[in-house]
Design an enzyme around this catalytic site. Structure first.
Site, PDB file in Angstrom:
ATOM      1  N   GLU A 175      -6.534   0.956   1.857  1.00 24.83           N
ATOM      2  CA  GLU A 175      -7.186   2.156   1.325  1.00 24.83           C
ATOM      3  C   GLU A 175      -8.657   2.230   1.733  1.00 24.83           C
ATOM      4  O   GLU A 175      -9.163   3.314   2.053  1.00 24.83           O
ATOM      5  CB  GLU A 175      -7.051   2.192  -0.204  1.00 24.83           C
ATOM      6  CG  GLU A 175      -5.624   2.165  -0.717  1.00 24.83           C
ATOM      7  CD  GLU A 175      -4.737   3.222  -0.092  1.00 24.83           C
ATOM      8  OE1 GLU A 175      -5.261   4.281   0.310  1.00 24.83           O
ATOM      9  OE2 GLU A 175      -3.521   2.991   0.005  1.00 24.83           O
ATOM     10  N   HIS A 178      -8.985   3.684   5.090  1.00 19.33           N
ATOM     11  CA  HIS A 178      -9.013   5.151   5.148  1.00 19.33           C
ATOM     12  C   HIS A 178     -10.443   5.673   4.994  1.00 19.33           C
ATOM     13  O   HIS A 178     -10.835   6.637   5.664  1.00 19.33           O
ATOM     14  CB  HIS A 178      -8.122   5.742   4.058  1.00 19.33           C
ATOM     15  CG  HIS A 178      -6.660   5.720   4.392  1.00 19.33           C
ATOM     16  ND1 HIS A 178      -6.159   6.264   5.556  1.00 19.33           N
ATOM     17  CD2 HIS A 178      -5.585   5.225   3.711  1.00 19.33           C
ATOM     18  CE1 HIS A 178      -4.839   6.106   5.580  1.00 19.33           C
ATOM     19  NE2 HIS A 178      -4.472   5.477   4.475  1.00 19.33           N
ATOM     20  N   GLU A 248      -2.102   6.003   9.392  1.00 21.46           N
ATOM     21  CA  GLU A 248      -1.576   5.005   8.459  1.00 21.46           C
ATOM     22  C   GLU A 248      -1.461   3.641   9.133  1.00 21.46           C
ATOM     23  O   GLU A 248      -1.775   2.611   8.528  1.00 21.46           O
ATOM     24  CB  GLU A 248      -0.223   5.455   7.905  1.00 21.46           C
ATOM     25  CG  GLU A 248      -0.292   6.650   6.970  1.00 21.46           C
ATOM     26  CD  GLU A 248      -1.175   6.395   5.762  1.00 21.46           C
ATOM     27  OE1 GLU A 248      -1.136   5.273   5.206  1.00 21.46           O
ATOM     28  OE2 GLU A 248      -1.922   7.316   5.378  1.00 21.46           O
TER      29      GLU A 248
END
Length: 347
Positions: A175, A178, A248
């Protein structure tokens, strides 16, 4: 007063959707198979981004230049206003979504989770502070935020129960990846392009058909280019989904750097195992409006802290089959492919 049913918009949407299905079912799998393994992750991301931008720019060029006489006569201002409206609505969503997420999921600070997030962020060299929050729901994690709210990493309480410390660090690393890769802003930018093409196309067709002299060359050309824009908008959406899946993989590299490839694989495998052992919970996540943010968009289980995954199970998952069609329409790659990608990752 606006009509409840717009036959022009409906017909164009149906046409674009049919073309997209045909491309996704017949053409896309063959193209994906033929180019598989020919590009590095960075090369694939760059190529996909270039295709998205160039395709969008080319169609806008056709409308702006090829059909310029018709647009000059029938509605440059309206079409430019439509583009502005689409961009504005997406910006409003981008700004408001962190506040909505905090309320919708009951986000709350957690000192223990914050310590782990801070440690992983430092390990990955994040130059900014990331707020850690615990949210309700099935086992998952996601990154969100903007320039007004700051950056967040949310982890569900059930994910905390599911993973051990190293696996949790891998999930958090994914995360934080990202955020480091600026994926929220990047996907906002690319995500708005299909919408611009679609509404630009519908507006062009509507202007052409409403013209008092809709049989002249200018208006017929405008209608043709408008139809093309609608169809291409659906195809660009497929490219945007492909780009999202590549991001991803890119975030998985951050998770692997944070805690090791094995920890990242075990975390993903546990989520995958939940998916198959709890099919009745599928609608919980698959219908969530924020599912594109999740570490696994199709996860649909209720946490069970006693579920474990062995190395042999991970190897079995790597060999398991998955729907290529479902993958093409997904924001996330299937778990078997992500596990195999991590095998090949050099960190």
């Amino acid at each position: 007063m606006f009509p409840i049913f717009d036959p022009i918009a409906f017909g164009l949407y149906l046409l674009g959707y049919i073309v997209m299905i045909i491309v996704a079912v017949v053409i896309a799998p063959k193209v994906a198979s033929s180019i598989s393994g020919r590009f590095t992750l960075y090369g694939a991301m760059a190529l996909t981004a270039v295709l998205i931008v160039l395709t969008t720019a080319f169609v806008i060029y056709l409308i702006a230049i090829v059909a310029a006489p018709a647009l000059a006569e029938y509605g440059w201002g309206f079409i430019l206003g439509m583009i502005f409206f689409v961009v504005l609505m997406n910006l409003i969503t981008y700004i408001a979504s962190p506040f909505l997420i905090n309320v919708t999921y009951g986000a709350r600070p957690d000192p223990r989770l914050q310590e782990i997030v801070d440690a992983v962020a430092s390990r990955l060299g994040a130059p900014f502070r990331i707020k850690a929050v615990v949210v309700d729901g099935p086992p998952n994690a996601f990154a969100y935020g903007n320039f007004l709210t700051g950056r967040y990493v949310a982890v569900t309480s059930s994910m905390l129960a599911l993973t051990d410390k190293r696996e949790l660090e891998a999930v958090i690393g994914h995360e934080i990846g990202h955020h480091l890769h600026r994926d929220n802003a990047l996907m906002l930018l690319f995500g708005v392009l299909p919408s611009i093409l679609y509404y630009l196309g519908v507006s062009s067709v509507r202007i052409a058909l409403s013209s008092s002299n809709n049989r002249n060359n200018n208006t017929m050309l405008l209608a043709a280019v408008g139809i093309l824009a609608v169809v291409v908008s659906f195809l660009v959406q497929l490219l945007v989904l492909a780009f999202s899946r590549l991001r991803e993989y890119y975030a998985d590299t951050a998770g692997a750097k944070a805690a090791g490839k094995e920890a990242m694989q075990f975390a993903l495998a546990k989520i995958h195992k939940f998916y198959f052992s709890n099919p009745e919970a599928h609608e919980i996540i698959s219908g969530d409006k924020f599912r594109a943010l999740f570490i696994y968009a199709l996860v649909n289980a209720v946490a069970n802290p006693f579920i474990t995954v062995t190395r042999s199970e991970i190897e079995e998952i790597k060999r398991s089959s998955y729907s290529v069609i479902q993958e093409i329409f997904s924001t996330h790659p299937p778990i078997p492919k992500r596990l195999r990608f991590l095998d090949q990752l050099q960190i």
